[in-house]
Enzyme design. Structure first.
Site, PDB file in Angstrom:
ATOM      1  N   CYS A 235      52.182  36.360  34.231  1.00 17.20           N
ATOM      2  CA  CYS A 235      50.729  36.599  34.314  1.00 17.20           C
ATOM      3  C   CYS A 235      50.382  37.480  35.511  1.00 17.20           C
ATOM      4  CB  CYS A 235      49.958  35.307  34.533  1.00 17.20           C
ATOM      5  SG  CYS A 235      50.278  34.018  33.410  1.00 17.20           S
TER       6      CYS A 235
HETATM    7  N1  ARG Z   1      48.728  35.786  31.197  1.00 15.04           N
HETATM    8  C1  ARG Z   1      48.309  34.622  31.639  1.00 15.04           C
HETATM    9  N2  ARG Z   1      48.789  33.515  31.126  1.00 15.04           N
HETATM   10  N3  ARG Z   1      47.355  34.609  32.542  1.00 15.04           N
HETATM   11  C2  ARG Z   1      46.859  33.438  33.177  1.00 15.04           C
HETATM   12  C3  ARG Z   1      45.455  33.606  33.587  1.00 15.04           C
HETATM   13  C4  ARG Z   1      44.901  32.455  34.347  1.00 15.04           C
HETATM   14  C5  ARG Z   1      43.451  32.594  34.683  1.00 15.04           C
HETATM   15  N4  ARG Z   1      43.026  31.631  35.639  1.00 15.04           N
HETATM   16  C6  ARG Z   1      42.589  32.489  33.441  1.00 15.04           C
HETATM   17  O1  ARG Z   1      42.213  31.401  33.096  1.00 15.04           O
HETATM   18  O2  ARG Z   1      42.269  33.447  32.816  1.00 15.04           O
END
Ligand code: ARG
Length: 408
Positions: free
Chosen positions: A395
């Site tokens: 991420c």
């Molecule tokens: N590619 C990922 N899994 N990204 C995680 C993103 C986390 C972020 N806090 C959201 O909720 O959007």
């Protein structure tokens, strides 16, 4: 320069990556706003920065060039045209009204590129204003943001995706993240490094988030459909990648609309050309619909008739589209409870630096052991603070360039 960037897989040797070092935007998180801003806790910022610096260093040690989003933004904002775009985008929000909107737009034009970049990422609270006072500033609570902070910029994976030599600007689903793509769009459009790089999709299109897009193999994309990417989003992306000749198959993969599985990369990531680390509690039920071109009637992305196959087990559909015998699954954890704990802590969210070399959070001991047993070299990084935003190494990285996989 356009052909110098791009990526056609999840595992080709990583050459250039876009990261965002946690910055003042994280200082905006409080116990009252963290849910809305999509964080599960309040990170200790200096420790998060140390962890992030160690992550970047681990990448550099493997020969990866690390680009920082804020550096690119500052360089982009040196252009008058780019400043103008950035300022009109951020001040056009309907919540500002003319008095405050007019003031902000003038005040922002007076800022240096560095200060403007800080304002665009860390936001502005009502009680920080030194002008533009009127009805709106009086009625808005003092601690409300007139420009929202962007704490999730840390997750550069979600706001743009390179697919071969094209970059897809995504369209983020959650209100707390929508403005991120104003910045990535601006960087790709105006920064000299990316001049001439063709773009697809865009924030004005149906929702697609980068965490849902996996480049399983050259020409084959898997796209999670759930909390963040909508059915219409995957259809639009499929039309665009087919039209641009970037893929022959898009696998649409429904995932549960829950926080733990917000993106496809929270349940599986590629660690080799034919190996995927996967959350075993969903592995048996994960299905995919293969989408291909049925007929092309003209040059545009709306001139395609799509063929949508019935649901098949994900691993079967993926192996077929990838033209390999088996896509081997490596499980997160040994038992369902460990699996659930390690999946939550981003055990599935690995970043491959090359086939069989992956960066993972050190805390996911069982998953990392299983990866090593399967012949994967694990580069373990600390993520106690970084993980509070619910994101792992994948991420937190947007691969800009990977070496193409050797043709077999
Ligand atoms: N590619 C990922 N899994 N990204 C995680 C993103 C986390 C972020 N806090 C959201 O909720 O959007």
């Amino acid at each position: 320069m356009a052909s110098a960037h791009g990526s056609d897989s999840e595992v080709g040797i990583l050459q250039t990556v876009l990261l965002h070092r946690p910055g003042p935007e994280l200082k905006r998180l409080t116990p009252r706003n963290n849910d809305k801003l999509l964080f599960d806790g309040i990170p200790w910022i200096s420790r998060a920065q140390e962890e992030h610096d160690a992550f970047a260093e681990a990448l550099r040690a493997r020969g990866v060039e690390v680009l920082y989003l804020v550096d690119l933004l500052v360089e982009t904002l040196r252009s008058e045209d780019a400043r103008h775009h950035a300022i009109s985008a951020v001040t056009s929000g309907l919540h500002l009204g003319d008095t405050l909107g007019g003031y902000l737009s003038e005040a922002l034009h007076d800022q240096s590129p560095e200060d403007l970049a800080t304002i665009l990422t860390a936001g502005v609270r009502n009680d920080e204003l030194s002008g533009g006072f009127g009805l709106v500033t009086s009625l808005l609570p003092q601690d409300d943001f007139v420009i929202d902070p962007l704490p999730n910029l840390l997750f550069t994976r979600d706001s743009s995706v390179w697919i071969r030599d094209h970059v897809a600007i995504t369209s983020l689903a959650m209100p707390a993240r929508r403005r991120e793509t104003q910045l990535t769009e601006l960087i790709y459009a105006e920064h000299p490094r990316f001049a001439g790089s063709p773009t697809i999709h865009g924030w004005h299109h149906e929702n697609v988030e980068g965490g849902d897009v996996l480049l399983l193999a050259p020409g084959v994309l898997a796209v999670g459909v759930g909390e963040r990417t909508t059915p219409a989003g995957v259809e639009r992306l499929a039309r665009q990648v087919f039209t641009a000749g970037l893929a022959h198959t898009v696998l649409a993969v429904p995932i549960a609309q829950e926080r733990a599985t917000m993106h496809l990369d929270t349940v599986c990531t590629m660690v080799d050309v034919d190996k995927i680390v996967m959350y075993p509690n969903v592995a048996d039920s994960l299905q995919a619909h293969a989408v291909t071109i049925a007929e092309r009637t003209g040059p545009g992305d709306t001139d395609l008739r799509l063929d949508v196959a019935g649901a098949e087990p994900f691993l079967v559909a993926a192996a077929k589209a990838m033209r390999i015998d088996t896509l081997h699954q490596i499980d997160t954890g040994l038992d369902p409870v460990t699996a659930e704990r390690e999946q939550w802590d981003d055990g599935n969210n690995t970043l491959a630096l090359a086939p069989r070399v992956a960066v993972a959070y050190e805390r996911n001991i069982e998953t990392n052991t299983r990866l090593e047993e399967a012949g994967i070299e694990v580069i373990a990084i600390a993520g106690s603070e970084l993980g509070s935003g619910r994101g792992g190494p994948r991420c937190m990285s947007c691969p800009v360039t990977r070496a193409p996989l050797p043709a077999d």
